[in-house]
Enzyme design. Structure first.
Site, PDB file in Angstrom:
ATOM      1  N   CYS A  55       0.816  -1.216   0.000  1.00 54.05           N
ATOM      2  CA  CYS A  55       0.000   0.000   0.000  1.00 54.05           C
ATOM      3  C   CYS A  55       0.853   1.271   0.000  1.00 54.05           C
ATOM      4  CB  CYS A  55      -0.901  -0.002   1.225  1.00 54.05           C
ATOM      5  SG  CYS A  55       0.052  -0.098   2.751  1.00 54.05           S
ATOM      6  N   CYS A 124      -1.995  -5.507   6.088  1.00 56.68           N
ATOM      7  CA  CYS A 124      -1.368  -4.720   7.169  1.00 56.68           C
ATOM      8  C   CYS A 124      -0.750  -5.679   8.193  1.00 56.68           C
ATOM      9  CB  CYS A 124      -2.400  -3.814   7.841  1.00 56.68           C
ATOM     10  SG  CYS A 124      -3.388  -2.851   6.666  1.00 56.68           S
TER      11      CYS A 124
HETATM   12 FE1  FES Z   1      -1.146   0.667   4.447  1.00 54.80          FE
HETATM   13 FE2  FES Z   1      -2.642  -0.580   6.377  1.00 54.80          FE
HETATM   14  S1  FES Z   1      -3.312   0.412   4.558  1.00 54.80           S
HETATM   15  S2  FES Z   1      -0.511  -0.429   6.169  1.00 54.80           S
END
Ligand code: FES
Length: 140
Positions: A55, A124
């Site tokens: 992400c 995550c």
């Molecule tokens: Fe990037 Fe959770 S959305 S670490």
């Protein structure tokens, strides 16, 4: 009068945010990200892992190691609340453990410990676990 209405609106909005949060996340996740007791930087660490996730957010884990055991750990992230919860819970799980035991922790085990994490935040938890494994690898 306008101030009273604004205060009521803010309270209602906060109630809705709290409600939506409780629907999506377990009480454990909420507790971990609201009070991430392991968040921070460890001075003079024996090992550090740093990974930028898919992400674009980064997680950093610092370890203090004595006689093959993790005696202290801290983490830092610029990521989301799920990452804060994942990092904090993961460090709870590894403190006092040997490096080998820490290396057996998977993102599935971490998600189980968090009790409920929305699927869109599984990456995550994976980021936290991969960062831990990178720190252990660096030490070894
Ligand atoms: Fe990037 Fe959770 S959305 S670490």
């Amino acid at each position: 009068m306008v101030e009273d209405n604004l205060e009521v609106t803010i309270k209602e909005l906060q109630k809705k945010i709290d409600h939506d949060e409780e629907q999506a996340y377990s009480k454990t996740v909420i507790r971990e990200y609201r009070n991430p007791t392991n968040f921070g930087v460890l001075k003079h660490p024996d090992a550090v892992g740093v990974i930028k996730g898919s992400c674009g957010d980064t997680l950093k884990i610092y370890l203090k190691i004595r006689k093959g055991k993790i005696t202290d750990a801290r983490f830092w992230t610029d990521g989301c609340g799920a990452t804060l919860a994942s990092g904090n819970m993961l460090l709870r799980m590894i403190k006092g453990k040997t490096l080998q035991e820490a290396n057996t922790i998977t993102n599935t085990k971490l998600i189980e410990a968090l009790e409920r994490l929305p699927q869109e935040h599984y990456h995550c938890a994976l980021l936290a676990v991969n960062t831990l494994h990178a720190a252990v690898k660096q030490y070894i």
